[in-house]
Every structure is written in C-alpha cells, then in structure tokens.
Design an enzyme around this catalytic site. Structure first.
Site, PDB file in Angstrom:
ATOM      1  N   PRO A 121       0.828  -1.209   0.000  1.00  0.00           N
ATOM      2  CA  PRO A 121       0.000   0.000   0.000  1.00  0.00           C
ATOM      3  C   PRO A 121       0.859   1.254   0.000  1.00  0.00           C
ATOM      4  CG  PRO A 121       0.089  -0.969   2.201  1.00  0.00           C
ATOM      5  CD  PRO A 121       0.805  -1.916   1.291  1.00  0.00           C
ATOM      6  N   ALA A 127       0.259   5.508  -0.240  1.00  0.00           N
ATOM      7  CA  ALA A 127      -0.815   6.510  -0.161  1.00  0.00           C
ATOM      8  C   ALA A 127      -0.801   7.445  -1.363  1.00  0.00           C
ATOM      9  CB  ALA A 127      -0.665   7.311   1.132  1.00  0.00           C
ATOM     10  N   SER A 140      -4.028   1.414  -0.175  1.00  0.00           N
ATOM     11  CA  SER A 140      -3.911   2.203   1.046  1.00  0.00           C
ATOM     12  C   SER A 140      -5.265   2.780   1.432  1.00  0.00           C
ATOM     13  CB  SER A 140      -2.916   3.343   0.825  1.00  0.00           C
ATOM     14  OG  SER A 140      -2.960   4.258   1.905  1.00  0.00           O
ATOM     15  N   LEU A 180      -5.241  -0.878   6.392  1.00  0.00           N
ATOM     16  CA  LEU A 180      -6.092  -0.172   7.354  1.00  0.00           C
ATOM     17  C   LEU A 180      -5.267   0.424   8.479  1.00  0.00           C
ATOM     18  CD1 LEU A 180      -9.161   0.259   8.210  1.00  0.00           C
ATOM     19  CD2 LEU A 180      -8.850  -1.786   9.624  1.00  0.00           C
ATOM     20  N   TYR A 181      -5.584   1.676   8.834  1.00  0.00           N
ATOM     21  CA  TYR A 181      -5.124   2.251  10.093  1.00  0.00           C
ATOM     22  C   TYR A 181      -6.299   2.207  11.058  1.00  0.00           C
ATOM     23  CZ  TYR A 181      -1.092   4.366   7.703  1.00  0.00           C
ATOM     24  OH  TYR A 181       0.059   4.568   6.993  1.00  0.00           O
ATOM     25  N   THR A 231      -1.948  -1.868   9.609  1.00  0.00           N
ATOM     26  CA  THR A 231      -0.657  -1.247   9.918  1.00  0.00           C
ATOM     27  C   THR A 231      -0.546  -1.049  11.422  1.00  0.00           C
ATOM     28  OG1 THR A 231      -0.542  -0.159   7.770  1.00  0.00           O
ATOM     29  CG2 THR A 231       0.791   0.787   9.532  1.00  0.00           C
ATOM     30  N   LYS A 255       0.912  -5.630   9.541  1.00  0.00           N
ATOM     31  CA  LYS A 255       1.998  -5.007   8.778  1.00  0.00           C
ATOM     32  C   LYS A 255       2.783  -4.064   9.682  1.00  0.00           C
ATOM     33  CE  LYS A 255       2.796  -2.143   4.657  1.00  0.00           C
ATOM     34  NZ  LYS A 255       3.325  -0.902   5.275  1.00  0.00           N
ATOM     35  N   HIS A 304       7.757   0.326   7.433  1.00  0.00           N
ATOM     36  CA  HIS A 304       6.972   1.431   6.865  1.00  0.00           C
ATOM     37  C   HIS A 304       7.813   2.218   5.854  1.00  0.00           C
ATOM     38  CE1 HIS A 304       3.019   3.476   7.974  1.00  0.00           C
ATOM     39  NE2 HIS A 304       3.472   4.209   6.974  1.00  0.00           N
ATOM     40  N   ARG A 345       9.932   5.060   7.185  1.00  0.00           N
ATOM     41  CA  ARG A 345       9.290   6.362   7.364  1.00  0.00           C
ATOM     42  C   ARG A 345       8.795   6.582   8.798  1.00  0.00           C
ATOM     43  NH1 ARG A 345       7.603   8.480   2.503  1.00  0.00           N
ATOM     44  NH2 ARG A 345       5.482   9.103   3.064  1.00  0.00           N
ATOM     45  N   GLY A 385      12.614  -2.237   0.527  1.00  0.00           N
ATOM     46  CA  GLY A 385      13.961  -2.321  -0.032  1.00  0.00           C
ATOM     47  C   GLY A 385      14.129  -3.169  -1.276  1.00  0.00           C
ATOM     48  N   ARG A 421      14.387  -4.161  -4.890  1.00  0.00           N
ATOM     49  CA  ARG A 421      14.535  -3.489  -6.187  1.00  0.00           C
ATOM     50  C   ARG A 421      15.003  -4.448  -7.284  1.00  0.00           C
ATOM     51  NH1 ARG A 421      12.501  -0.602  -3.173  1.00  0.00           N
ATOM     52  NH2 ARG A 421      12.836   1.605  -2.695  1.00  0.00           N
TER      53      ARG A 421
END
Length: 368
Positions: free
Chosen positions: A78, A80, A107, A129-130, A156, A231, A255, A258, A288, A290
C-alpha cells in the site's frame, strides 16, 4: 521508456517529473534516513551459494497467498495518494497488478476509492487499514472494503504516531487541493466537518490512535471475517503475539523507513520473525526490494512473498500503468533468472542453503 533496464532507473525519471513536494513525500524516510539506506544496503550483505548442473528448463514461480493463486511471490504494497504521481493513480496500479496476476494492496489513504479500484476489473486485492480514534470510521472503512470485494485486511501496526519526515516538514507537505482521500468520502466522520482535500488529509493524520494495542486486533476480528495481516512487525516477540492473537499473516515492514529510524532493515529482521512464527502463519517482506535477486534472498530467508512500494509509485509517475506493468515484469524476469542460476525450479526448492549472510557463523561444509 524503452531504454529502461532495471527498476531503480524509474526513480530518477520520477524525480525529474514530479513536483519536489510530491517526490520528497514518496522518496524520503524518517529523521537521518539511516534505515532508508539500510533497507537497500542490507541485501548486499547476503550472497548466493548456487547449485549447478540442475535442469532448469522449466521454472514455476507461482504461489498461493491466503488461498489465492498468483503468478509470482511479488505483490504491491500500500502506498498513499497515488494520484499525486499520475492522474490515474491507484486505478492504473490495480490494472497493472491484475495484468501480472498478482495482489495489490490499496492504502486506506488512497486517492481512489475501493469501489473505483474494484471497478477497474478482476483481481485479488487487499485493503490496508489504520485503526483511527473514531472506531466507527474504521468499521465503515472495513465494510466498504468488504462490499467492494477486497479479500484481506493489512492492518498497519507501527503507526501509533506518524514518524518525523523532515522533507515533508521543510516542504510543508499537503495533499494537493484537487485530490482527496476517497475512502473517507461519504463516511460519517463524527466530529469532522471540513472534508475537502487537505482538510480531510490532516484530519486523518490527526486520527492515528496512540492507544492502539493487541485488544484492537481482537476487536477488528469481531467486525470482519476477512483474514487480517499485521503489517509492521520487526521482532520475534511481536511475531509470537501476532500468532497468539489470531493474525492470518505477518508483513515484516518498517513502513518504508518512514516511522522509527535506526530499526533494522526488513531483510535483516525477516529471519527472526520467520523463526518465531514457526510456520503457523505466512510471513511476508516489505521494504527495499529493487531486484529479482532481492526477492530470492527474502524467499531463502523464509518469506512467503514480498511487497514493493516505492518502485510502484516511481514507475507510475514515469509512465503510468505501463510503468507499473514493466516494473512487475522486470522483477519477474530477474527473479526467474535468479532461480535458474541458483538451480531452483520452484519456490519450494529455494532454501536457506542457497545463501550465506554476513551474520552467519562460519559454515561447516557438509560431506556428500
């Protein structure tokens, strides 16, 4: 875009195309951004032990996540406010995920609603979901996701407060006035009256609940029958509690670096969580990734699959749906090649014996 040969190249294109405030919002991490760099760097401390002379003419990357068959263990995390990256936002991401036959997580802070994403066509989708202070709003969000056909909730759990992202402070980040957090439109928001664009966005940010605890995981199970993934788990202790509290799965995540700086990279934290879960629930990695080699390393450490976040928003910014499709295809192709060169024909053949990490004890080579 024909010259793009790897996922990382989309980030520079996105940086050139996006307003600084938007690019920084997607790209930056918390405080010193040590964990942001470490999420990438830690992968380079894991090396392969490839097996040779194995027939790899046929390779099967398909897997099952919560009972849903997907083409590869590479899914979409997710992220935002994707319409800041591209006008089609989450709808374009959903179509790309569906075309790749993989799972997208939407998100709850999306700029497209669950209904809009569902209307893009078929596909297995999870809803992030928060848990907000207003539990009634949370219940309404869950119902909305259920009605739109979403198959799981990714709760989350690492955000009782928002992390300190200094780029956003410097840029005075705000959701552009022409966008809104669509999943909150039409809900009974209780004490909230100003629901346009940034007013709604600041309301939702202020609604993160500092009292969030394990009892809220239990509460969520009483209002939905959807499986709940947690999560933001980084430790064995919390992995064990997740299993005890009925989680259907764990997403090892910081996160996107963040929230709390100086937590380990997710690839370092992964093995501890996998061991604690003891195979009772699937464990996924977010953060991370890639390269296809990164996917293989996560699987070798016991992950049941991985989620990508920033590569999606950067490729979306660069080239819309086609960019996201290409990121998923490049990672798929790289992962398939990595499997072949390690002598693995299916996911179940990928083992801890295929890698050596710099934290491993000296290896005693078994006699054949």
């Amino acid at each position: 875009m024909d010259q793009i040969t790897n996922v990382m190249e989309y980030q520079e294109i996105a940086r050139q195309k996006l307003p600084k405030m938007v690019y920084d919002y997607y790209a930056s991490g918390a405080e010193d951004q040590w964990t942001l760099k470490e999420n990438r760097n830690a992968f380079s401390r894991i090396l392969f032990r490839p097996r040779v002379l194995i027939d790899v003419s046929k390779i099967d990357m398909s897997t099952t996540v919560l009972g849903f068959k997907i083409s590869m263990p590479i899914m979409i995390a997710p992220s935002a406010m994707q319409k800041m990256a591209h006008p089609e936002g989450e709808n374009a991401t959903a179509r790309a995920a569906s075309a790749a036959n993989t799972i997208m997580t939407l998100s709850s802070w999306a700029t497209s609603s669950v209904e809009e994403v569902a209307s893009t066509g078929p596909g297995v989708r999870f809803f992030q979901l928060y848990v907000l202070k207003e539990r009634n709003v949370v219940a309404q969000l869950v119902r909305r996701a259920e009605r739109a056909g979403f198959k799981a909730i990714a709760l989350t759990v690492d955000t009782p407060r928002l992390g300190r992202r200094e780029a956003d402070i410097k840029n005075r980040f705000a959701l552009p006035p022409y966008l809104t957090l669509k999943n909150f439109e039409g809900l009974d928001l209780g004490k909230m009256d100003k629901t346009d664009g940034s007013g709604l966005a600041s309301y939702v940010a202020e609604q993160t609940d500092r009292s969030l605890s394990w009892k809220d995981v239990k509460w969520l199970q009483t209002i939905t029958s959807l499986p709940i993934l947690l999560k933001g788990v980084l430790t064995a202790e919390d992995a064990r509690l997740a299993v005890q509290n009925g989680a259907a799965g764990i997403i090892v995540s910081n996160h996107g670096a963040r929230q709390l700086d100086y937590v380990p990279s997710t690839i370092i934290a992964l093995e501890e969580v996998v061991k604690a879960a003891q195979g009772r629930v699937p464990v996924f990695l977010d953060g991370g990734v890639r390269r296809g080699t990164d996917v293989f390393k996560a699987m070798a450490l016991g992950a049941s699959g991985i989620f990508i976040g920033r590569p999606v928003v950067f490729s979306l910014a660069a080239d819309g749906e086609a960019g996201v499709r290409k990121v998923l295809q490049m990672l798929r192709d790289e992962f398939e090649l990595t499997m072949a060169l390690n002598g693995c024909r299916s996911l179940k053949e990928i083992s801890r014996h295929h890698i050596v990490a710099d934290w491993d004890p000296p290896r005693v080579v078994p006699r054949l």
